[in-house]
Design an enzyme around this catalytic site. Structure first.
Site, PDB file in Angstrom:
ATOM      1  N   LYS A   1       0.842  -1.197   0.000  1.00 48.21           N
ATOM      2  CA  LYS A   1       0.000   0.000   0.000  1.00 48.21           C
ATOM      3  C   LYS A   1       0.876   1.245   0.000  1.00 48.21           C
ATOM      4  CE  LYS A   1      -3.886  -1.853   2.718  1.00 48.21           C
ATOM      5  NZ  LYS A   1      -4.954  -1.643   1.718  1.00 48.21           N
TER       6      LYS A   1
ATOM      7  N   ARG B   1     -10.271 -11.561   1.997  1.00 41.99           N
ATOM      8  CA  ARG B   1     -11.124 -12.605   1.438  1.00 41.99           C
ATOM      9  C   ARG B   1     -10.444 -13.961   1.476  1.00 41.99           C
ATOM     10  NH1 ARG B   1     -11.417  -9.275  -4.067  1.00 41.99           N
ATOM     11  NH2 ARG B   1     -11.127  -7.622  -2.521  1.00 41.99           N
TER      12      ARG B   1
HETATM   13  N1  BES Z   1      -7.929  -3.799   4.433  1.00 41.02           N
HETATM   14  C1  BES Z   1      -8.169  -3.409   3.109  1.00 41.02           C
HETATM   15  C2  BES Z   1      -9.492  -2.678   2.921  1.00 41.02           C
HETATM   16  C3  BES Z   1      -9.627  -1.369   3.621  1.00 41.02           C
HETATM   17  C4  BES Z   1      -9.431  -0.182   2.944  1.00 41.02           C
HETATM   18  C5  BES Z   1     -10.016  -1.320   4.939  1.00 41.02           C
HETATM   19  C6  BES Z   1      -9.604   1.021   3.573  1.00 41.02           C
HETATM   20  C7  BES Z   1     -10.178  -0.112   5.569  1.00 41.02           C
HETATM   21  C8  BES Z   1      -9.973   1.055   4.878  1.00 41.02           C
HETATM   22  C9  BES Z   1      -8.189  -4.625   2.189  1.00 41.02           C
HETATM   23  O1  BES Z   1      -7.409  -5.691   2.582  1.00 41.02           O
HETATM   24  C10 BES Z   1      -7.677  -4.149   0.877  1.00 41.02           C
HETATM   25  O2  BES Z   1      -6.562  -3.740   0.806  1.00 41.02           O
HETATM   26  N2  BES Z   1      -8.514  -4.215  -0.160  1.00 41.02           N
HETATM   27  C11 BES Z   1      -8.152  -3.759  -1.445  1.00 41.02           C
HETATM   28  C12 BES Z   1      -8.688  -4.742  -2.441  1.00 41.02           C
HETATM   29  C13 BES Z   1      -8.149  -4.542  -3.813  1.00 41.02           C
HETATM   30  C14 BES Z   1      -6.680  -4.892  -3.854  1.00 41.02           C
HETATM   31  C15 BES Z   1      -8.919  -5.425  -4.751  1.00 41.02           C
HETATM   32  C16 BES Z   1      -8.775  -2.382  -1.653  1.00 41.02           C
HETATM   33  O3  BES Z   1      -9.867  -2.143  -1.145  1.00 41.02           O
HETATM   34  O4  BES Z   1      -8.136  -1.559  -2.280  1.00 41.02           O
HETATM   35 ZN    ZN Z   2      -5.380  -5.522   1.970  1.00 42.68          ZN
END
Ligand code: BES
Ligand code: ZN
Ligand code: ZN
Length: 505
Positions: free
Chosen positions: A284, A358
């Site tokens: 990230k 997931r």
């Molecule tokens: N933990 C994150 C989702 C999240 C985002 C939680 C903002 C709280 C605040 C999750 O694991 C994630 O990174 N999801 C990605 C999925 C994508 C790679 C398909 C996302 O939401 O960007």
């Molecule tokens: Zn994630």
């Protein structure tokens, strides 16, 4: 914070502060119409104490608007705080929950350590209103700045909920007692969520769940990596493999006292417990990454819900599973393109290692079914996309079963939490088709990201009635509200508990 319920006239109660609720009886919308403020009390002494200032028209009784009076004449309380509920006839028990919270959060930074809240006399169900007031007060007492050494606003020590003699005492007592249990469970979840990644590893989370289970009489097992291998949880394990912190598979079980028939429902709660989500190799951006300590909020909600269930003792068996891991990049971490085999046997192509929630839930949901769950609910901070879709007002709920969804809708009426239904329909499945494995872990496009995540989970619940709560947008509040502090919200706990209870015999 301690709360007690008493049945006495509020005017005769000594306290540092007495809070009473008010509505605007003028329900016409014209811009020049004057508010007609009515205090929701039948006590003339209370009405009289506020009459002069209310007649000034300054106070409109808008939701959570407050008016403070020192040394109110004729009352034993040192202060009278009037809290608005909005237009008469429109206020719900949830508005009462927020207004009670507003009173507590008014008192807290002002050094007021004990207060009384007068339960309203008009138009509310006794049990629900007592429950809402109690929950609102307890939830409002939580603040997230536990690591500040100059922390000033100590807790409110006691809240006395004052109900008139005319109330149905049994109903009021139940409302109050259940409110305490549920709100303390919510705050317990918030305490877990609030801890940073270095102080809340999967192992520590497992320890906290086990401690809670022991205190409240639940069975609890916390398994490590060996068990994941034994169960062939290839999806869950793949997320943890890049971290030096071992994963934890937390399994809490509540058995009702009365023996259940063979056909009785068994409820499975499954929570995402990523104690820190860096994204892994698909790392990230650093901006805002510190917030990813709350990526275990779904898991914490399940631990909190189990805590409440252990005390409310519904007549239904409940299994609570939390899949806890840390998502880290390293030489051992999984990579985009890797193929993982889930416990169910399905093969998964990893496209993005940041779509890790997931993966852990896939094995958690499958395992819950294997342990006998007939109805499933999961909670997860699963996607940023759910916040794009719904903002930070509603969390997302997905369902593959109408009855389960209807029961959840009813639970929302009691919990006051806001969830909006999003679709899980086969047309979306196309999005997670992989050319080299059964499915891939992200959608082919960014569109409908919350839905493709839900579609992925659906693969692992098959026909079992299932609800999926995507709480990513609401699990962490960025700003204070008058009734709740910024930081971890504890969303989910109240609704999950209520949904579980709807299956009790
Ligand atoms: N933990 C994150 C989702 C999240 C985002 C939680 C903002 C709280 C605040 C999750 O694991 C994630 O990174 N999801 C990605 C999925 C994508 C790679 C398909 C996302 O939401 O960007
Ligand atoms: Zn994630
Ligand atoms: Zn995550």
């Amino acid at each position: 914070m301690k709360t007690e319920l008493v049945f006495t006239p509020a005017a005769a109660l000594s306290s540092e502060l007495l809070a009473v609720f008010a509505v605007d009886n003028n329900t016409s919308k014209g811009k020049d119409t004057k508010p007609e403020i009515a205090l929701l009390t039948s006590e003339e002494a209370v009405k009289k104490a506020a009459a002069f200032v209310l007649s000034s028209g300054e106070f409109k009784a808008e939701a959570n608007e407050i008016l403070l009076l020192h040394a109110p004449e004729g009352l034993k309380a040192a202060r009278l705080l009037v809290v608005g509920l909005g237009k008469a006839g429109k206020a719900t028990p949830h508005d009462l929950r927020k207004a009670a919270g507003t009173a507590v959060r008014f008192a807290k930074p002002r050094g007021i350590r004990s207060l009384a809240i007068a339960a309203p006399t008009a138009s509310f169900d006794t049990e629900l209103s007592l429950r809402a007031i109690t929950e609102g007060a307890i939830v409002a007492d939580f603040d997230s700045d536990t690591y500040r050494t100059d922390r000033k606003d100590r807790s409110v020590e006691s809240v006395t909920v004052v109900a008139p003699e005319s109330f149905d005492k049994a109903a009021a007592d139940i409302g109050h007692r259940e409110g305490v249990i549920v709100a303390e469970a919510q705050n317990f979840a918030r305490t877990l969520i609030n801890e940073p990644g270095n102080r809340m590893t999967p192992t520590i989370l497992g320890g906290k769940a086990a401690e809670m289970a022991k205190e409240f009489g639940l069975a609890c097992e916390v398994y490590g990596a060996d068990k994941l291998h034994e169960l062939k949880m290839g999806a869950f394990w793949s997320v943890s493999q890049g971290s030096d912190e071992p994963p934890a598979l937390i399994v809490m079980t509540y058995e009702p006292a009365a023996p259940q028939s063979e056909s009785a429902p068994v409820i499975g709660l499954v929570g995402k417990g990523i104690t820190f989500d860096t994204g892994g190799i698909s790392i990230k951006p650093s901006e805002g990454m510190e917030k990813m300590k709350y990526d275990m909020a779904g898991g914490a909600a399940m631990i909190g819900a189990m805590r409440a269930i252990a005390q409310l003792k519904p007549g239904v068996k409940v299994i609570g599973i939390v899949c806890a891991a840390e998502n880290m990049p390293s030489g051992k971490a999984q990579k985009p393109g890797d193929i993982q085999i889930a416990m169910s046997g399905k093969s998964i192509e990893i496209i993005n290692t940041d779509a890790e929630g997931r993966l852990v839930l896939a094995d958690g949901l499958h395992y819950a079914r294997q342990l006998g769950a007939t109805h499933l609910i999961d909670a997860a901070t699963l996607t940023g996309a759910v916040a794009v879709a719904l903002g930070q007002i509603n969390a997302g709920v997905f369902a593959n079963n109408e009855d389960a969804f209807q029961q959840f809708s009813k639970a929302l009426e009691i919990s006051g939490e806001k969830f909006w239904r999003l679709p899980v329909e086969d047309e979306y499945r196309e999005q997670i088709r992989s050319s080299i494995a059964d499915i891939q872990n992200t959608g082919q496009t960014r569109y409908g990201g919350a839905i493709t995540a839900a579609m992925f989970l659906k693969e692992f619940v098959e026909d079992t009635p299932w609800l999926h709560l995507d709480i990513a947008g609401l699990a962490w509040l960025d700003a204070d509200k008058s009734w709740i502090a910024r930081g971890p919200s504890g969303i989910g706990v109240r609704s999950i508990v209520e949904w579980v209870r709807s299956y009790a015999d």
